[in-house]
Design a protein around this motif. Structure first.
Motif, mmCIF file in Angstrom:
data_model
loop_
_atom_site.group_PDB
_atom_site.id
_atom_site.type_symbol
_atom_site.label_atom_id
_atom_site.label_comp_id
_atom_site.label_asym_id
_atom_site.label_seq_id
_atom_site.Cartn_x
_atom_site.Cartn_y
_atom_site.Cartn_z
ATOM 1 N N GLY A 365 0.815 -1.211 0.000
ATOM 2 C CA GLY A 365 0.000 0.000 0.000
ATOM 3 C C GLY A 365 0.843 1.253 0.000
ATOM 4 O O GLY A 365 0.438 2.279 -0.549
ATOM 5 N N CYS A 366 2.021 1.181 0.615
ATOM 6 C CA CYS A 366 2.921 2.340 0.647
ATOM 7 C C CYS A 366 4.236 2.028 -0.066
ATOM 8 O O CYS A 366 4.587 2.667 -1.055
ATOM 9 N N HIS A 367 4.960 1.052 0.451
ATOM 10 C CA HIS A 367 6.279 0.724 -0.094
ATOM 11 C C HIS A 367 6.240 -0.450 -1.062
ATOM 12 O O HIS A 367 7.219 -0.710 -1.757
ATOM 13 N N VAL A 368 5.132 -1.151 -1.082
ATOM 14 C CA VAL A 368 4.957 -2.272 -2.007
ATOM 15 C C VAL A 368 3.670 -2.036 -2.786
ATOM 16 O O VAL A 368 2.589 -1.954 -2.196
ATOM 17 N N THR A 369 3.799 -1.907 -4.080
ATOM 18 C CA THR A 369 2.642 -1.644 -4.939
ATOM 19 C C THR A 369 2.569 -2.701 -6.040
ATOM 20 O O THR A 369 3.468 -3.539 -6.175
ATOM 21 N N ALA A 370 1.511 -2.635 -6.810
ATOM 22 C CA ALA A 370 1.335 -3.631 -7.871
ATOM 23 C C ALA A 370 2.415 -3.507 -8.939
ATOM 24 O O ALA A 370 2.901 -4.507 -9.471
ATOM 25 N N THR A 371 2.802 -2.268 -9.252
ATOM 26 C CA THR A 371 3.834 -2.030 -10.265
ATOM 27 C C THR A 371 4.785 -0.942 -9.786
ATOM 28 O O THR A 371 4.458 -0.151 -8.889
ATOM 29 N N SER A 372 5.935 -0.865 -10.417
ATOM 30 C CA SER A 372 6.919 0.169 -10.069
ATOM 31 C C SER A 372 6.400 1.558 -10.406
ATOM 32 O O SER A 372 6.751 2.544 -9.743
ATOM 33 N N ASP A 373 5.552 1.658 -11.425
ATOM 34 C CA ASP A 373 5.011 2.957 -11.834
ATOM 35 C C ASP A 373 4.168 3.595 -10.732
ATOM 36 O O ASP A 373 3.972 4.815 -10.713
ATOM 37 N N GLU A 374 3.683 2.777 -9.826
ATOM 38 C CA GLU A 374 2.862 3.302 -8.729
ATOM 39 C C GLU A 374 3.714 3.791 -7.562
ATOM 40 O O GLU A 374 3.183 4.266 -6.555
ATOM 41 N N GLY A 375 5.029 3.674 -7.690
ATOM 42 C CA GLY A 375 5.928 4.287 -6.713
ATOM 43 C C GLY A 375 6.392 3.423 -5.569
ATOM 44 O O GLY A 375 7.027 3.929 -4.638
ATOM 45 N N GLY A 376 6.094 2.140 -5.587
ATOM 46 C CA GLY A 376 6.534 1.280 -4.492
ATOM 47 C C GLY A 376 8.055 1.159 -4.451
ATOM 48 O O GLY A 376 8.681 0.757 -5.440
ATOM 49 N N ALA A 377 8.652 1.519 -3.330
ATOM 50 C CA ALA A 377 10.114 1.483 -3.219
ATOM 51 C C ALA A 377 10.651 0.070 -3.412
ATOM 52 O O ALA A 377 11.697 -0.127 -4.046
ATOM 53 N N LEU A 378 9.934 -0.921 -2.877
ATOM 54 C CA LEU A 378 10.378 -2.300 -3.046
ATOM 55 C C LEU A 378 10.322 -2.702 -4.515
ATOM 56 O O LEU A 378 11.234 -3.372 -5.021
ATOM 57 N N ASN A 379 9.280 -2.280 -5.205
ATOM 58 C CA ASN A 379 9.151 -2.607 -6.630
ATOM 59 C C ASN A 379 10.311 -2.039 -7.434
ATOM 60 O O ASN A 379 10.901 -2.725 -8.279
ATOM 61 N N VAL A 380 10.639 -0.770 -7.170
ATOM 62 C CA VAL A 380 11.704 -0.095 -7.917
ATOM 63 C C VAL A 380 13.036 -0.806 -7.706
ATOM 64 O O VAL A 380 13.772 -1.088 -8.660
ATOM 65 N N GLU A 381 13.345 -1.119 -6.448
ATOM 66 C CA GLU A 381 14.630 -1.758 -6.174
ATOM 67 C C GLU A 381 14.644 -3.212 -6.642
ATOM 68 O O GLU A 381 15.691 -3.728 -7.041
ATOM 69 N N ALA A 382 13.485 -3.863 -6.607
ATOM 70 C CA ALA A 382 13.412 -5.242 -7.102
ATOM 71 C C ALA A 382 13.704 -5.285 -8.599
ATOM 72 O O ALA A 382 14.409 -6.185 -9.085
ATOM 73 N N ASP A 383 13.185 -4.305 -9.341
ATOM 74 C CA ASP A 383 13.449 -4.238 -10.780
ATOM 75 C C ASP A 383 14.936 -4.018 -11.049
ATOM 76 O O ASP A 383 15.516 -4.625 -11.958
ATOM 77 N N GLN A 384 15.560 -3.154 -10.247
ATOM 78 C CA GLN A 384 16.987 -2.881 -10.428
ATOM 79 C C GLN A 384 17.837 -4.099 -10.060
ATOM 80 O O GLN A 384 18.864 -4.362 -10.678
ATOM 81 N N LYS A 385 17.382 -4.835 -9.064
ATOM 82 C CA LYS A 385 18.107 -6.034 -8.643
ATOM 83 C C LYS A 385 18.032 -7.107 -9.725
ATOM 84 O O LYS A 385 19.003 -7.840 -9.963
ATOM 85 N N LYS A 386 16.894 -7.205 -10.369
ATOM 86 C CA LYS A 386 16.740 -8.181 -11.446
ATOM 87 C C LYS A 386 17.630 -7.828 -12.632
ATOM 88 O O LYS A 386 18.197 -8.703 -13.279
ATOM 89 N N ALA A 387 17.734 -6.538 -12.906
ATOM 90 C CA ALA A 387 18.543 -6.092 -14.040
ATOM 91 C C ALA A 387 20.037 -6.192 -13.757
ATOM 92 O O ALA A 387 20.846 -6.405 -14.660
ATOM 93 N N ASN A 388 20.402 -6.046 -12.475
ATOM 94 C CA ASN A 388 21.817 -6.065 -12.099
ATOM 95 C C ASN A 388 21.955 -6.724 -10.733
ATOM 96 O O ASN A 388 21.609 -6.135 -9.706
ATOM 97 N N ALA A 389 22.460 -7.947 -10.722
ATOM 98 C CA ALA A 389 22.569 -8.708 -9.472
ATOM 99 C C ALA A 389 23.477 -8.028 -8.458
ATOM 100 O O ALA A 389 23.363 -8.262 -7.249
ATOM 101 N N ALA A 390 24.378 -7.157 -8.924
ATOM 102 C CA ALA A 390 25.306 -6.467 -8.022
ATOM 103 C C ALA A 390 24.676 -5.229 -7.385
ATOM 104 O O ALA A 390 25.274 -4.618 -6.497
#
Length: 420
Positions: A365-390
């Protein structure tokens, strides 16, 4: 004549040789004599090395098999000094002093009389001697012990087991008339000092608020309040925005004494466990579990804490049990939440050295959203982690963000999508 000359020359030669040998002998000491002299004046290597058998006795450990006895085998309830030891509030019967020598000498008579200053004496006594019986502060009361040099760094061998599920419905009743014990009020002997109580009452939420019950035992530690000082210790000027530096209001306190417990668990109330049933709540950790509390684990790095200048015992203990050290209870968006929003209170195991666990699903609802476009901090960092394991996640973590994203994080994102 010739014979006499030869005899004379021979005598001279032997005399000179004798003088030379005598001089040489005097100039070069006998190695055996020197060795004997060395043994008399220089301590041997054995004398320089302390007796290894004495080393463990300088610090008492409950984890030693022979020490795993019933608590009342050594500790007597209440201690003789219970009326004098507490500096603030009304005293109440408690274990507040070391056991007497009789508890030890039955097994350790040999160690008691070994050497000028027996190692076993230094476990309790500051400078053992016939004329000095001064002892280190006893670990209870904590408010006294933790301010001592020994108490600042010592880690308890015990975790306290507190069954929240049995007390949830009782917290609101603590405003009743105080129970008395031997004619003394126990409510006044709160686990925080009297001078802080009025300030704490002002900070406590109204009785009708969702956290009114929790506030009976837990307050925000080192709150920022109205101050413009956000950090516990001033950070360096060039601190990167994503770097971690401990902020105020990150942790919640927990009772550090028996004061609140003994308002109900008294002989007068007859409520079990009684004040003398120590082992019901105090659970002995393994030696490995105790040692782990001071090492890097979870999101805790003792070297990082040292570099920041964080030395107070409460911060270090709370931090050592965190997996998301950047979380601040005092942050405005968090302070308005009910504790039960994140914590399943009834299932909290306070005796677990890892501390209470909170799943990322609590952040939906705040830090975890359905998509990164909705601003969830976990979503944004999860996408970056998938793109770059480091990639290192820094929104919540100081250390753990370097590791692979755990399944619980992906599960939280999936739950957020399902709720949309």
């Amino acid at each position: 004549m010739g014979y006499q000359r030869v005899k004379y020359v021979s005598c001279v030669v032997f005399s000179i040789a004798g003088c030379f040998l005598s001089f040489n002998h005097a100039a070069t000491p006998d190695t055996n004599s020197q060795a004997k002299s060395d043994r008399k004046t220089t301590p041997s290597s054995e004398a320089k090395t302390p007796d290894k058998s004495d080393r463990p006795y300088s610090r008492f450990g409950h984890n030693v098999e022979q020490h795993r006895l019933n608590c009342d085998s050594c500790h007597k309830f209440p201690s003789a000094n219970w009326k004098q030891v507490r500096r603030e509030g009304e005293p109440f019967p408690d274990v507040t002093d070391y056991p007497q020598h009789a508890s030890c000498i039955g097994c350790h008579r040999q160690q008691f009389f070994k050497g000028a200053v027996p190692a076993i004496c230094t476990g309790c006594h500051v400078a053992p001697s016939p004329t000095n019986s001064t002892r280190y502060p006893f670990p209870n009361p904590r408010e006294i012990y933790d301010t001592s040099e020994r108490g600042k760094s010592r880690v308890s061998e015990y975790r306290v087991f507190f069954p929240h599920e049995k007390h949830e419905g009782l917290f609101g009743r603590l405003d009743r008339e105080p129970a008395t014990y031997l004619g003394r009020s126990l409510i006044r002997a709160a686990f925080r000092q009297e001078k802080d109580k009025d300030k704490e009452k002002e900070k406590q939420q109204p009785q009708g608020s969702p956290n009114a019950a929790c506030d009976k035992c837990h307050q925000t530690y080192q709150p920022q309040g109205e101050s413009d000082q956000e950090f516990v210790v001033k950070p360096p000027k060039d601190l990167p925005e994503t770097a971690f530096w401990l902020k105020k209001g990150a942790f919640k306190t927990a009772p550090q004494s028996h004061a609140l417990c003994f308002t109900c668990h008294t002989p007068e109330e007859g409520l079990k466990p009684s004040a003398s049933d120590c082992a019901t709540c105090h659970k002995l950790m393994t030696a490995g579990q105790s040692a782990a509390l001071t090492r890097m684990r979870g999101d805790f790095d003792p070297a990082m804490a040292s570099a920041m200048g964080i030395a107070d015992k409460t911060s270090l203990q709370k931090w050592s049990r965190r997996e998301a050290v950047k979380f601040r209870h005092e942050w405005i968006s968090h302070a308005d939440l009910a504790c039960s929003t994140c914590h399943t209170v009834a299932s909290i195991n306070t005796a677990d050295p890892k501390g209470p666990t909170v799943t990322p699903s609590s952040c939906i609802g705040c830090h975890v959203t359905a998509t990164s476009d909705e601003g969830g901090a976990l979503n944004v960092e999860a996408d970056q982690k998938k793109a770059n394991a480091a990639f290192q996640c820094t929104k919540c973590h100081a250390i753990l963000g370097k590791k692979a994203m755990p399944e619980s994080h992906a599960k939280a994102i999936a739950e957020a999508r399902a709720k949309k």
